[in-house]
Enzyme design. Structure first.
Site, PDB file in Angstrom:
ATOM      1  N   ASP A  85      -7.893   7.504   2.467  1.00 57.79           N
ATOM      2  CA  ASP A  85      -7.458   8.021   1.160  1.00 57.79           C
ATOM      3  C   ASP A  85      -8.659   8.402   0.304  1.00 57.79           C
ATOM      4  O   ASP A  85      -8.694   9.468  -0.308  1.00 57.79           O
ATOM      5  CB  ASP A  85      -6.653   6.955   0.392  1.00 57.79           C
ATOM      6  CG  ASP A  85      -5.297   6.665   1.039  1.00 57.79           C
ATOM      7  OD1 ASP A  85      -4.761   7.562   1.720  1.00 57.79           O
ATOM      8  OD2 ASP A  85      -4.786   5.545   0.850  1.00 57.79           O
ATOM      9  N   HIS A 118       0.832  -1.202   0.000  1.00 59.61           N
ATOM     10  CA  HIS A 118       0.000   0.000   0.000  1.00 59.61           C
ATOM     11  C   HIS A 118       0.874   1.263   0.000  1.00 59.61           C
ATOM     12  O   HIS A 118       0.715   2.146  -0.851  1.00 59.61           O
ATOM     13  CB  HIS A 118      -0.923  -0.014   1.227  1.00 59.61           C
ATOM     14  CG  HIS A 118      -1.862   1.140   1.303  1.00 59.61           C
ATOM     15  ND1 HIS A 118      -3.207   1.043   1.035  1.00 59.61           N
ATOM     16  CD2 HIS A 118      -1.652   2.457   1.594  1.00 59.61           C
ATOM     17  CE1 HIS A 118      -3.781   2.219   1.158  1.00 59.61           C
ATOM     18  NE2 HIS A 118      -2.845   3.098   1.514  1.00 59.61           N
ATOM     19  N   GLU A 119       1.822   1.341   0.915  1.00 60.69           N
ATOM     20  CA  GLU A 119       2.680   2.529   0.999  1.00 60.69           C
ATOM     21  C   GLU A 119       3.593   2.630  -0.224  1.00 60.69           C
ATOM     22  O   GLU A 119       3.839   3.730  -0.735  1.00 60.69           O
ATOM     23  CB  GLU A 119       3.515   2.513   2.293  1.00 60.69           C
ATOM     24  CG  GLU A 119       2.704   2.502   3.590  1.00 60.69           C
ATOM     25  CD  GLU A 119       1.688   3.636   3.674  1.00 60.69           C
ATOM     26  OE1 GLU A 119       1.959   4.732   3.137  1.00 60.69           O
ATOM     27  OE2 GLU A 119       0.594   3.421   4.242  1.00 60.69           O
ATOM     28  N   HIS A 144       1.695   4.394  -2.977  1.00 62.52           N
ATOM     29  CA  HIS A 144       1.712   5.855  -2.842  1.00 62.52           C
ATOM     30  C   HIS A 144       3.051   6.433  -3.307  1.00 62.52           C
ATOM     31  O   HIS A 144       3.098   7.377  -4.098  1.00 62.52           O
ATOM     32  CB  HIS A 144       1.517   6.268  -1.365  1.00 62.52           C
ATOM     33  CG  HIS A 144       0.122   6.131  -0.859  1.00 62.52           C
ATOM     34  ND1 HIS A 144      -0.983   6.549  -1.570  1.00 62.52           N
ATOM     35  CD2 HIS A 144      -0.355   5.654   0.335  1.00 62.52           C
ATOM     36  CE1 HIS A 144      -2.081   6.317  -0.854  1.00 62.52           C
ATOM     37  NE2 HIS A 144      -1.734   5.765   0.299  1.00 62.52           N
TER      38      HIS A 144
END
Lengths: 242, 242, 242, 242, 242, 242
Positions: B120, B44-45, B48
């Site tokens: 988000d 997930h990170e 980004h």
């Protein structure tokens, strides 16, 4: 290792007892069900337990009971294999199907429906709606968050006249219905296919009123359903179904 | 000059530490993720960070972490090159794509979606809506301000029965969706094209839990992505993504 | 006479200073814009000033500044030739076009839009809406007053369920959009036709930060635009654009 | 008899003076209009007075003034021939046309509209709406009362979700518009046909600022319009137009 | 028996006097109507009384008056033959027609309508709406109760977003209008057919201002209308029309 | 055994007396119905009792009365055979039909409808709506819970602008109407087919004012309707119909 396993089991036993008391209230021995109601409740709980045991993304069933507690006529209790902080779309879809298991069992066995599943319906509708409006889990609505934390509207919060257009409103309703209808079909298939296990669980419940995990899993194995093992399932928080 | 550069870096280091504490809360060492959750958070990170690094109008990534802080399982931190008082349409569009990077990474890698990206989605929906209703950044709606400061309706504020017509309401919804869908496609293309970098970032995060800017940019360079330099980017305020 | 003229000018000078303080707040010397932001602000204010100078029903520009005051990055100040108690449809239409001058200048010069014009959009939308719903200035809606003083609904005030029909609601929205779109075209044409003057005003603003009326009008004359004289314009109250 | 007539006139003179003070506030000698505004106001009031004098169901005009009082730039004052407790549909229709006289005079003479008529528009819209929703005076809506005393909804008062259907809502809006549009045409025809009288009244007002009934009626007679006599008109309560 | 009859009449006389005082307020001798208004009021009340006398399911008229009382310019008073606890659909339909009698008489005789019938319209609309939404008296809506006691919504009471669909909302409006339109036609036919009686009642009222039952019934008989006798009518509570 | 039976009957007799007092209020001997109203009430109650006796899923009738109590002109009282904690769809459908029995009897016998059934309509509409929106008992709406406990909206609770789409809203209304219409037909058929029993019950009620269970069941048997026995019916809580 066996000792550690044992301690863990004892701790778990205590945990389950306190969950039952806090979430459901005390046993109500005086508040007995009549014969017909007992039968309905037994099939209702057996429906939850059976669907939960066949679907791949739900936690394993630890206890089933038809002794009244608080407002619940009976309940089915699940526990995850380990602590969990996240839940996924696939887990939610199986949880919705499992929640429908009680309703479908009543309808299939008796050809009638009671008000018993009304709490199940509330919980699963809310879950399906959050999937569509908050978590981006509907292909059609896409990655738009229509609602924020605690059910507050994300946009238009302070704007009296700002509301979803009829189109978006109808899209949300249709997506929620679609999620629930698909879960319904999945659960109905399980109950139709495994009708004999359903009967076995329900009948045993009428006899003994409470089924602990070992005996319940034995019933599954006898009918050819393999109980869940750690390798096969993703962990989830403790959940109870009425 | 080097000394000045150094001082600047030290100051920046302190700034980042206090941002982490204030915006995210203290580290939660006891609140550990299980193995699967750690993996999801890392991807997930990484999503980004990767999208932010490829798009031209976002600030450079300074830190990525999968150590839980407050309610966040992990976070990606960006810092602008210099103070900024204004933001533009192009910057907002890239910010929305970058915010979708986490969701898309989860879906692409695991074929499932967690509730992790829910914040988000709220932030980017709100941003897209403001572009349409307050800042004149939608061609279709034109230079009409539909909402004033703080979410108050600009017109019809005191008028109980005065609300947008169904047509305007549907136009707003459609424009918001269009902005988000286009950003989604942009972010999805980056993640598909640079899947190997995504894997590299995620795997390194699982190993070390926190990536600072120098090591992160080294990973980009190794895979042929040139890190941002002052000349290439317009400055923006400090932002954090969960 | 010259003395009286002089006194008048001195009085006006004081008036402008106090207007700046009260309406905009103190100068913020520490709150400097970066180079790019200064450029955007200069073109934004030049856009307002240019459109105001070419249209026949707006007041003459007395001062343009890109020194930050309060929340405004810059501002353009107009003063009427004499006291005014009434405003007309033609004046409102030119005011809306002038308000769009900043937005259009940004978009034309940089191909991007900032959040800078958001206050302009609120003011002009509100104005266009009042023209349609309160002042009988839309041919299509006719001489119906849809809203009373202070934004209160004229009819249906106490009636919970009484609101405009979808048709009237859509008609209002369409008329408001039409007024703004026509003003947009008018302002866009002025900025396209007089692009060189726009550049000259913006560049001079970047150099000196503040332009008083004499120097500004000199710039207009050099590029063939005749500044407003009393005979040519109907008076209006003091107005400031950010 | 003449003495009695005289006393009546004196009493009426006092009545008018107190009406002016109470309904409009004190004269505002310091609050002077500029030349253009004076002209607009004179034509606006002349428009009210002319339409009121030509239509058969309005009260006779007793005074016209362009001396500012309270928030009004000017006003036209009518008095009924005798006390009245009832008003009829025909009287309301002529009152609406008379109220539009000011707006139409401005538009016809100057080709522009000010915010001056905004109070007229509120009053006449409210009147037209009451005719449709409360007094059964619209053929299409019939003898249904949609609103009760004081603007309260007659039906659905306590019912949150009970509101007019879109169809009824649109029918109301259409009927209100139709009433106003027909009155507009009636008033426009009078002002076009009697343009010379309009000019004469307006010019005399600019000269003397206030016209009392005798001089006003002399102006009408000169241009071939017969002033109202008791036989020709149904009485109505005292009314003032701004 | 005659004595008992007499006592009953005396008691009734006192009852009527107190009803007049309580429901209408004291006589207002100073508040005189002008000649035209007196005429309108006489025909209005005559309209109520005539329609009530011809229709089979209304109570007999006991008194008609054009002496102002409270806010009413005149009134018509009916009394049932005996105590009644229930009312039926047929009685409501005739009551609505009777309430329209005043409006129709004004329109037929003068070709104009005053605000006099506004209270009649409120009462009859409310009655028609209750028939449709609360008492199952509309074939189309069927035996659904859409509103509960005191106007509260029966369903959706606590549910912000739960309101009737546009379809149901439009159906209610259409059924209410249909009931009123049919009653209108029934009352219009009576007034057209018995125009001479209407004139006779109105003229006698202008002469004497108040008609008691015996003289009123004599007028009916003279024109060939048989007054109501106990056998012919179902009893109802005391009602007054303005 | 007979003694025990006897004791049970005595206890039941006391229970019924206290239910009458608490649920309905004291007898109102002074508040007599007139002859016509007594007749209507007798047929209304006979309608409830007859439909309840023919349908398979309702509780047996224990008492019918046309002595006024509180606001009720008459009432029909049912008692279940044993304690019940659950109710089913089939029971609800029969209860709705039984509630319509009073309305249908009035309409069939007198060709007119009073406001008497208004409470019946409220109760049955509410029941039908809950079946559709809370208990998953409508095939078309499926297992979606649209409302939660106490009438609160399940989803959208805190969201000002979130309401059902027009489509869902219309679907709910249509399903509620369908349930009621089908129950209406079922009840109408029973009353048409057993018209002679209806007359017999009503006539006996007019004579004696109150019918206890033994005499009522005798009347049924005489006309060929077999009274309910324990084997044939599922138990339900005590219910009263007005």
């Amino acid at each position: 290792l066996a000792a550690r396993e044992n301690r863990k089991t004892v701790a778990q036993y205590d945990l389950i007892r306190s969950i039952e008391k806090v979430m459901l209230g005390p046993e109500r021995k005086t508040h007995v069900l009549n014969k017909k109601e007992k039968e309905i409740t037994a099939y209702h709980e057996a429906g939850h337990a059976l669907v939960a045991s066949v679907l791949p993304h739900t936690d394993p069933v630890h206890k089933i009971s038809i002794i009244s507690r608080g407002r619940a006529a009976g309940y089915t209790l699940k526990l995850p294999f380990e602590d969990k902080r996240m839940q996924s779309k696939k887990e939610f879809l199986d949880d919705i199907a499992m929640s429908l298991g009680g309703y479908i069992a009543e309808k299939t066995v008796f050809g009638d429906i009671t008000t018993g599943p009304s709490n199940d319906l509330q919980v699963l509708t809310n879950l399906a709606r959050n999937m569509v409006t908050r978590w981006g889990m509907s292909e059609k609505m896409g990655t738009i968050a229509l609602e924020g934390e605690g059910g507050r509207a994300l946009f238009g919060a302070g704007v009296e006249g700002a509301q979803y257009s009829q189109k978006v409103s109808a899209d949300i309703d249709a997506e929620v219905k679609k999620i629930i209808d698909e879960a319904y079909e999945k659960a109905q298939n399980i109950i139709t296919e495994h009708r004999k296990v359903l009967n076995a669980i329900a009948n045993r419940l009428i006899e003994v009123e409470t089924l602990e995990r070992p005996e319940f899993e034995q019933l599954l194995i006898v009918h050819g359903i393999q109980p869940k093992r750690k390798e096969e399932v993703e962990v989830a928080p403790v959940t109870v179904n009425f």
